[in-house]
Every structure is written in C-alpha cells, then in structure tokens.
Scaffold this motif. Structure first.
Motif, short mmCIF file in Angstrom:
data_model
loop_
_atom_site.label_atom_id
_atom_site.label_comp_id
_atom_site.label_asym_id
_atom_site.label_seq_id
_atom_site.Cartn_x
_atom_site.Cartn_y
_atom_site.Cartn_z
N PRO A 1 -45.45 32.80 13.25
CA PRO A 1 -45.79 32.42 14.62
C PRO A 1 -45.15 33.35 15.65
O PRO A 1 -44.18 34.03 15.38
CB PRO A 1 -45.24 31.00 14.76
CG PRO A 1 -44.38 30.75 13.60
CD PRO A 1 -44.64 31.81 12.58
N VAL A 2 -45.73 33.32 16.84
CA VAL A 2 -45.28 34.17 17.94
C VAL A 2 -44.86 33.29 19.11
O VAL A 2 -45.37 32.18 19.28
CB VAL A 2 -46.40 35.16 18.35
CG1 VAL A 2 -47.60 34.44 18.90
CG2 VAL A 2 -45.90 36.19 19.33
N GLN A 3 -43.93 33.79 19.89
CA GLN A 3 -43.49 33.08 21.09
C GLN A 3 -44.55 33.21 22.18
O GLN A 3 -45.23 34.23 22.27
CB GLN A 3 -42.16 33.64 21.59
CG GLN A 3 -41.01 33.47 20.64
CD GLN A 3 -40.63 32.00 20.47
OE1 GLN A 3 -40.54 31.27 21.44
NE2 GLN A 3 -40.42 31.58 19.24
N LEU A 4 -44.62 32.19 23.02
CA LEU A 4 -45.51 32.20 24.17
C LEU A 4 -45.18 33.40 25.06
O LEU A 4 -44.02 33.80 25.15
CB LEU A 4 -45.30 30.90 24.95
CG LEU A 4 -46.46 30.37 25.77
CD1 LEU A 4 -47.62 29.99 24.86
CD2 LEU A 4 -46.01 29.15 26.54
N ASN A 5 -46.16 33.99 25.69
CA ASN A 5 -45.99 35.12 26.61
C ASN A 5 -45.33 36.33 25.97
O ASN A 5 -44.41 36.93 26.52
CB ASN A 5 -45.19 34.70 27.86
CG ASN A 5 -45.94 33.68 28.67
OD1 ASN A 5 -47.15 33.80 28.83
ND2 ASN A 5 -45.25 32.68 29.16
N LEU B 1 -53.39 32.35 13.93
CA LEU B 1 -52.24 32.75 14.74
C LEU B 1 -51.65 31.48 15.34
O LEU B 1 -52.36 30.66 15.91
CB LEU B 1 -52.67 33.68 15.87
CG LEU B 1 -51.61 34.02 16.91
CD1 LEU B 1 -50.48 34.82 16.29
CD2 LEU B 1 -52.24 34.78 18.07
N ILE B 2 -50.34 31.31 15.20
CA ILE B 2 -49.64 30.16 15.76
C ILE B 2 -48.80 30.64 16.93
O ILE B 2 -48.01 31.58 16.78
CB ILE B 2 -48.75 29.47 14.70
CG1 ILE B 2 -49.63 28.98 13.55
CG2 ILE B 2 -47.96 28.34 15.32
CD1 ILE B 2 -48.85 28.49 12.35
N ILE B 3 -48.99 29.99 18.08
CA ILE B 3 -48.22 30.34 19.27
C ILE B 3 -47.33 29.14 19.60
O ILE B 3 -47.80 28.00 19.69
CB ILE B 3 -49.14 30.67 20.45
CG1 ILE B 3 -50.00 31.87 20.09
CG2 ILE B 3 -48.31 30.94 21.71
CD1 ILE B 3 -51.01 32.25 21.13
N GLN B 4 -46.02 29.42 19.74
CA GLN B 4 -45.07 28.34 20.02
C GLN B 4 -44.16 28.74 21.17
O GLN B 4 -44.05 29.91 21.50
CB GLN B 4 -44.25 28.00 18.79
CG GLN B 4 -43.45 29.18 18.24
CD GLN B 4 -42.82 28.87 16.91
OE1 GLN B 4 -43.21 27.95 16.23
NE2 GLN B 4 -41.83 29.64 16.55
N ASN B 5 -43.51 27.78 21.76
CA ASN B 5 -42.62 28.02 22.87
C ASN B 5 -41.22 28.35 22.40
O ASN B 5 -40.74 27.91 21.44
CB ASN B 5 -42.59 26.82 23.80
CG ASN B 5 -41.97 27.13 25.13
OD1 ASN B 5 -41.59 28.27 25.41
ND2 ASN B 5 -41.89 26.13 25.96
#
Length: 105
Positions: free
Chosen positions: A31-35, A101-105
């Motif tokens: 996963p990737v961080q937001l922004n 793709l997983i986007i997380q904060n």
C-alpha cells in the motif's frame, strides 16, 4: 424423449496466451500513503496508457506513456483521491494488465 446433436470443434484455442514476464508490471510501494507518488515498474512502450479506477469502476485518471521505458510514476497529489482500494490498468496494443492498489492514510 428429446435428442439434440452437439458439434465440438477441437482446433479452437483452449486458453488465453500467457503474458511473458517482461510484460508484467509491479507497483511500489503498495500500500501507498495518501498524497504520495507510486512507481510502476514494467516494460512500457510508447503510447501505452496507465488508467486508475476506483473500486466502483469510475475512472480517476488516465496517463499516456510518451516513450519506451522501464518505469513510470503517478503522483497521487494531483488528483482528488481518498483512502481505499483502486485498480491500476496498463493498456498496451492488444493487452490489458490489471493490479490492485491500496491507498491508506
């Protein structure tokens, strides 16, 4: 009693041709961080397209690849994206490849 003849053709292909390993692509980080920015590693050709869909199937962004290269990137800061699961597609001449793709904060 009802009788029906069925004809089976055996010269038709039985499977979809496998993609070679050189045509596979990987997303990093995931996963990737937001922004943030994601890197997409693969064997991209000129005019390939990267498309990002949300989990509902709505297209969020589309970006063309302007030249042959091994890496592409998407800067998620430029789009109104929230946390969640997304689908990344690479569309080449006759192939469509898909990754989650997983986007997380």
């Amino acid at each position: 009693t009802l009788t029906k003849s069925i004809t089976v053709t055996t010269d038709a292909p039985l499977a979809i041709e496998d993609f070679s390993l050189q045509n596979q692509f990987k997303i990093y980080p995931n996963p990737v961080q937001l922004n943030s920015e994601i890197q997409i590693h693969g064997n991209f050709k000129k005019n390939d397209r990267i498309i990002l869909f949300n989990i509902s199937g709505s297209k969020i962004l589309a970006q063309g690849i302007k030249r042959d290269r091994q890496n592409a990137s998407l800067n998620l800061r430029n789009f109104n994206i929230t946390e969640g699961v997304y689908i990344v597609q690479i569309i080449s001449n006759s192939q469509i490849q898909t990754r989650k793709l997983i986007i997380q904060n």
